[in-house]
Design a protein around this motif. Structure first.
Motif, short mmCIF file in Angstrom:
data_model
loop_
_atom_site.label_atom_id
_atom_site.label_comp_id
_atom_site.label_asym_id
_atom_site.label_seq_id
_atom_site.Cartn_x
_atom_site.Cartn_y
_atom_site.Cartn_z
N THR A 29 14.10 11.19 11.96
CA THR A 29 12.78 11.82 11.84
C THR A 29 12.15 11.51 10.50
N HIS A 30 12.94 11.65 9.44
CA HIS A 30 12.43 11.36 8.09
C HIS A 30 12.08 9.88 7.95
N LEU A 31 12.88 9.01 8.53
CA LEU A 31 12.59 7.58 8.44
C LEU A 31 11.25 7.25 9.08
N GLY A 32 10.99 7.88 10.22
CA GLY A 32 9.71 7.66 10.89
C GLY A 32 8.54 8.06 10.01
N ARG A 33 8.70 9.17 9.30
CA ARG A 33 7.63 9.63 8.41
C ARG A 33 7.49 8.70 7.20
N ILE A 34 8.63 8.23 6.68
CA ILE A 34 8.61 7.31 5.54
C ILE A 34 7.91 6.02 5.93
N TYR A 35 8.26 5.46 7.08
CA TYR A 35 7.63 4.22 7.54
C TYR A 35 6.11 4.39 7.64
N GLY A 36 5.69 5.53 8.18
CA GLY A 36 4.26 5.77 8.34
C GLY A 36 3.53 5.86 7.01
N LYS A 37 4.14 6.55 6.05
CA LYS A 37 3.51 6.71 4.73
C LYS A 37 3.44 5.40 3.96
N LEU A 38 4.45 4.55 4.12
CA LEU A 38 4.51 3.30 3.37
C LEU A 38 3.85 2.14 4.12
N GLY A 39 3.50 2.36 5.38
CA GLY A 39 2.85 1.31 6.14
C GLY A 39 3.78 0.18 6.52
N VAL A 40 5.05 0.50 6.81
CA VAL A 40 6.05 -0.51 7.18
C VAL A 40 6.70 -0.09 8.49
N ASP A 41 7.49 -1.00 9.06
CA ASP A 41 8.20 -0.65 10.29
C ASP A 41 9.66 -1.09 10.28
N THR A 42 10.17 -1.44 9.09
CA THR A 42 11.58 -1.81 8.97
C THR A 42 12.20 -1.14 7.75
N ARG A 43 13.51 -1.05 7.76
CA ARG A 43 14.24 -0.47 6.63
C ARG A 43 14.03 -1.32 5.37
N ALA A 44 14.15 -2.64 5.54
CA ALA A 44 13.97 -3.55 4.41
C ALA A 44 12.57 -3.43 3.83
N GLY A 45 11.58 -3.30 4.72
CA GLY A 45 10.20 -3.16 4.26
C GLY A 45 10.00 -1.89 3.46
N ALA A 46 10.62 -0.80 3.92
CA ALA A 46 10.50 0.47 3.22
C ALA A 46 11.09 0.38 1.82
N VAL A 47 12.25 -0.25 1.70
CA VAL A 47 12.89 -0.39 0.39
C VAL A 47 12.05 -1.27 -0.53
N ALA A 48 11.51 -2.36 0.00
CA ALA A 48 10.71 -3.29 -0.80
C ALA A 48 9.47 -2.60 -1.35
N VAL A 49 8.76 -1.87 -0.49
CA VAL A 49 7.54 -1.18 -0.93
C VAL A 49 7.89 -0.07 -1.91
N ALA A 50 8.97 0.64 -1.66
CA ALA A 50 9.39 1.72 -2.56
C ALA A 50 9.70 1.19 -3.95
N LYS A 51 10.35 0.03 -4.01
CA LYS A 51 10.67 -0.56 -5.32
C LYS A 51 9.41 -1.01 -6.03
N GLU A 52 8.50 -1.63 -5.28
CA GLU A 52 7.26 -2.13 -5.89
C GLU A 52 6.43 -0.99 -6.46
N ARG A 53 6.41 0.14 -5.75
CA ARG A 53 5.58 1.26 -6.17
C ARG A 53 6.34 2.28 -7.02
N ARG A 54 7.57 1.94 -7.39
CA ARG A 54 8.40 2.82 -8.24
C ARG A 54 8.57 4.21 -7.59
N LEU A 55 8.86 4.20 -6.30
CA LEU A 55 9.05 5.46 -5.58
C LEU A 55 10.50 5.90 -5.51
N LEU A 56 11.41 5.03 -5.90
CA LEU A 56 12.82 5.38 -5.85
C LEU A 56 13.20 6.21 -7.07
N PRO A 57 14.17 7.10 -6.95
CA PRO A 57 14.61 7.91 -8.09
C PRO A 57 15.10 7.01 -9.22
#
Length: 219
Positions: free
Chosen positions: A191-219
């Protein structure tokens, strides 16, 4: 105006401190700015710590700041500390090769007056230095475009749990392992992954991690 000759005194040159961890780059900038009208380079630093020390000693009007400074504090943290100095500190004009959303946002958020790319023409750099000394903002065209795009599409807001799951994703964990690590069910992870994908505009796990790193969203 000079009371004896009646001539108007020339305006004081803008005092500039260079901060870049590459000696060759500093030498090139030094040679370039030597020809800049109304600009005087008063010092050069190879690290953020050195820039802070020299700024306190030399009192420059503008610090020309690279973002990546090797060992020690980076350009963003150096900018933040300079901006927090007595009287607001010197103006900081970022000069870098990096133009990602995260880099631009972090630098401006830290207090940078301007953000230029090293591909700019010398005349643009000279004008930006004078603008920075006067407290006016100058952005390279690609950077300005990113800032406007960011205003139109605000940075996604993630919950603490979503950030936790992103952190586990970045470690390469699957849903089951993420669930175990965070003491939640696999269904909750999905459920959380679905929400994360929607917020980041991606549809894969790799895409989510890539966007999160670029936008400094990771802890």
């Amino acid at each position: 105006m000079n009371s004896v000759t009646g001539e108007t005194a020339a305006p004081r040159a803008v005092r500039v401190l260079l901060c870049d961890d590459h000696a060759v780059v500093r030498a090139g900038l030094l040679a370039l700015l030597d020809s800049a009208p109304g600009v005087e380079v008063v010092g050069e630093a190879g690290t953020g710590e050195e820039a802070l020390a020299l700024s306190a000693k030399l009192r420059p009007d503008v610090v020309l700041m690279d973002l990546q400074l090797g060992a020690g504090i980076d350009g963003v943290e150096t900018t933040r500390r300079l901006a927090a100095g007595p009287g607001g500190g010197p103006r900081v004009l970022v000069l870098t090769t990096y133009d990602t959303d995260a880099d631009v946002t972090r630098a401006i958020g830290a207090g940078a007056t301007g953000y230029l790319l090293k591909a700019e023409r010398p005349e643009e750099l000279f004008a930006a230095i004078h603008a920075a000394a006067q407290g006016r903002t100058t952005l390279s065209a690609p950077v300005a475009g990113r800032v406007l795009a960011g205003l139109r599409s605000p940075r996604p807001t993630l919950t603490d749990r979503e950030r936790d799951i992103l952190a586990q994703l970045s470690r390469g964990l699957g849903n089951r392992d993420i669930a175990k690590a965070l003491h939640i069910s696999e269904a909750t992870v999905k459920t959380h992954l679905g929400r994360i994908y929607g917020k980041l505009g991606v549809d894969t796990r790799a895409g989510a991690v890539a966007v999160a790193k670029e936008r400094r969203l990771l802890p």
